[in-house]
Enzyme design. Structure first.
Site, PDB file in Angstrom:
ATOM      1  CB  ALA A 171      -0.617  -0.265   1.039  1.00 45.64           C
ATOM      2  CB  CYS A 172       2.223   3.570  -2.067  1.00 44.10           C
ATOM      3  SG  CYS A 172       3.627   1.665  -2.322  1.00 44.10           S
ATOM      4  CB  THR A 173      -0.889   7.808  -0.282  1.00 43.43           C
ATOM      5  OG1 THR A 173      -1.750   6.585   0.934  1.00 43.43           O
ATOM      6  CG2 THR A 173      -2.179   8.849  -0.311  1.00 43.43           C
TER       7      THR A 173
END
Length: 353
Positions: free
Chosen positions: A27-29
Site C-alpha cells: 500500500a502507498c499513497t
C-alpha cells in the site's frame, strides 16, 4: 431518516463495497500539492510489509540503458539526470529528474500487462519509472510517447517472491499529472492536472467514483478512517483540498508532509488478515519548482534533502549513491553525502518467466 443517518447508512454500504475489492499485497499513497506562483510538490509514501532496502541514487545524463528483459529489451540513452529511490536496489521506485518530472511506482493488485507479441519490444517493470525520468521533461511528452504502447511491460517476481504488480504516477513542474495503469493487458492513462491523488486498489477509475461519493458527504460530516487504499484516497484528497495555496516553499512542504503523514501507517503495524495494510517505510517529497528531493524515513527523526542544482548530471559524471540501508541518519542538506558508486543492476526478466 435525517441527513446524518442517511450519510452514515450510505457510508456503511460504500465501505462494504470497498471491502469486496481484492486486497493488494502492498500500500502507498501519492498526492500533488498545487500552490501559487508555480509551487508544485509531489509527495508519496512507501508502505511495504518488509524493509524494501531503499537507497538514493544520482544518475547523470548519457547513460546507456536497456529494459532488462533479454534480447527484445528497449534500449535508450538517458537525456536527463535524476535522483531516485531504489527498491531492493533492483529497480527505481520513485524519483525526480532535472527538469522537474517526478515518477512514483505504487502497488496495484489488478495490474495485467498482457502477453508480449512476437517481435514486440519489452520493458522490465523495474525500469519503467527510470525510463520516464531518463527520457521526458514533462507529463505531456511522456503521455504522447507512451500512449501508443511502444513496448510491453514484463514483470518478474520481486526479490521476496511477491508479484511486481504496479502502476505509475507522473507529475511535472507545471502541475500536470498522469496515472498509468495496465488493466486487462491494455494501458489506461488518466491525464490531467486534476488527478492529484493516487493510492492502490481498486483501479483509478473506481477510486475516482468512490471519491465522488465522499465529496457529497463532506469531510466535516464523516471521513472513512481505515488504512485501506480507497479510504486513504478519500482522506488525502480531502486534506489536500483544505491546504492554503501558497508560494512559500516551507509552508507548502509542511502542508503536503502533513497530508502524507495523515494517511501513513505506523512502523510495526500490520495485519496478516489484511495484507494490503503495511507500515510506511518512507516518504518522499519532490519540490518541482526549486528542484529539491526530500526524504522522510520512518526510522529517522527528521527529513533530509538533495538539491538537484548542486549535483553533476553531465554526461560521463559518476553515478553516486547515498546509503540508507545500514541505519545511517541524515539531516538537512545531504547533497554532499553521496559517494561515487557502480549503478545498481535492474532485476532481470527472463523470457517465459
Amino acid at each position: 431518516m435525517d441527513n446524518t443517518m442517511l450519510h452514515l447508512t450510505v457510508a456503511v454500504l460504500v465501505t462494504a463495497l470497498i471491502l469486496l475489492v481484492p486486497a493488494g499485497a502492498r500500500a502507498c499513497t501519492r498526492a500533488v500539492y498545487l500552490g501559487k506562483d508555480g509551487m508544485v510538490i509531489t509527495g508519496r509514501s512507501m508502505d511495504w510489509s518488509e524493509d524494501i532496502k531503499s537507497n538514493l541514487w544520482v544518475f547523470p545524463r548519457g547513460m546507456a540503458r536497456d529494459g532488462a528483459a533479454g534480447p527484445s529489451s528497449v534500449t535508450w540513452t538517458s537525456k536527463y539526470g535524476s535522483v531516485v529511490a531504489s527498491g531492493y536496489d533492483v529497480g527505481t521506485a520513485d524519483g525526480l529528474n532535472e527538469k522537474g518530472l517526478a515518477a512514483n511506482l505504487l502497488y496495484l493488485a489488478e495490474s495485467e500487462y498482457g502477453t508480449p507479441a512476437k517481435g514486440k519490444k519489452l520493458l522490465n517493470i523495474g525500469t519503467w519509472a527510470q525510463y520516464v525520468l531518463d527520457n521526458f521533461a514533462t507529463v505531456a511528452e511522456a503521455v504522447k510517447a507512451l500512449a501508443p504502447e511502444p513496448f510491453v511491460i514484463v514483470a518478474p517476481a520481486l526479490p521476496n517472491g511477491k508479484a511486481s504488480a504496479l502502476h505509475l504516477s507522473l507529475s511535472d513542474a507545471s502541475g500536470d499529472s498522469a496515472i498509468l495503469e495496465y488493466v486487462g493487458g491494455k494501458l489506461v492513462i488518466h491525464h490531467g492536472r486534476q488527478y492529484q491523488v493516487m493510492t492502490n486498489s481498486p483501479t483509478f477509475d473506481q477510486q475516482l467514483a468512490l471519491n465522488t461519493y465522499w465529496n457529497t458527504v463532506g469531510g466535516r460530516a464523516f471521513l472513512p478512517g481505515t488504512a485501506r487504499a480507497a479510504d486513504r484516497f478519500v482522506r488525502a484528497s480531502y486534506y489536500l483540498g483544505l491546504l492554503p495555496q501558497t508560494a512559500d516553499a516551507r509552508e507548502a512542504l509542511a502542508g503536503i508532509v502533513g497530508v502524507l503523514r495523515t494517511v501513513s501507517v505506523p512502523l510495526g503495524v500490520s495485519d496478516p488478515g489484511q495484507p494490503n495494510i503495511s507500515p510506511t517505510r518512507w516518504r518522499t517529497f519532490s519540490d518541482q519548482k526549486d528542484l529539491i528531493y526530500f526524504f522522510d524515513s520512518a526510522t529517522s527523526p527528521s527529513l533530509f534533502w538533495v538539491k538537484l542544482a548542486d549535483l553533476d548530471f553531465t554526461k560521463g559524471a559518476a553515478v553516486r549513491k547515498l546509503t540508507l540501508t545500514d541505519g545511517q541518519l541524515y539531516s538537512g542538506n545531504a547533497t554532499d553525502k553521496f559517494v561515487a558508486s557502480a549503478p545498481f543492476v535492474f532485476l532481470p526478466y527472463t523470457p517465459g518467466q
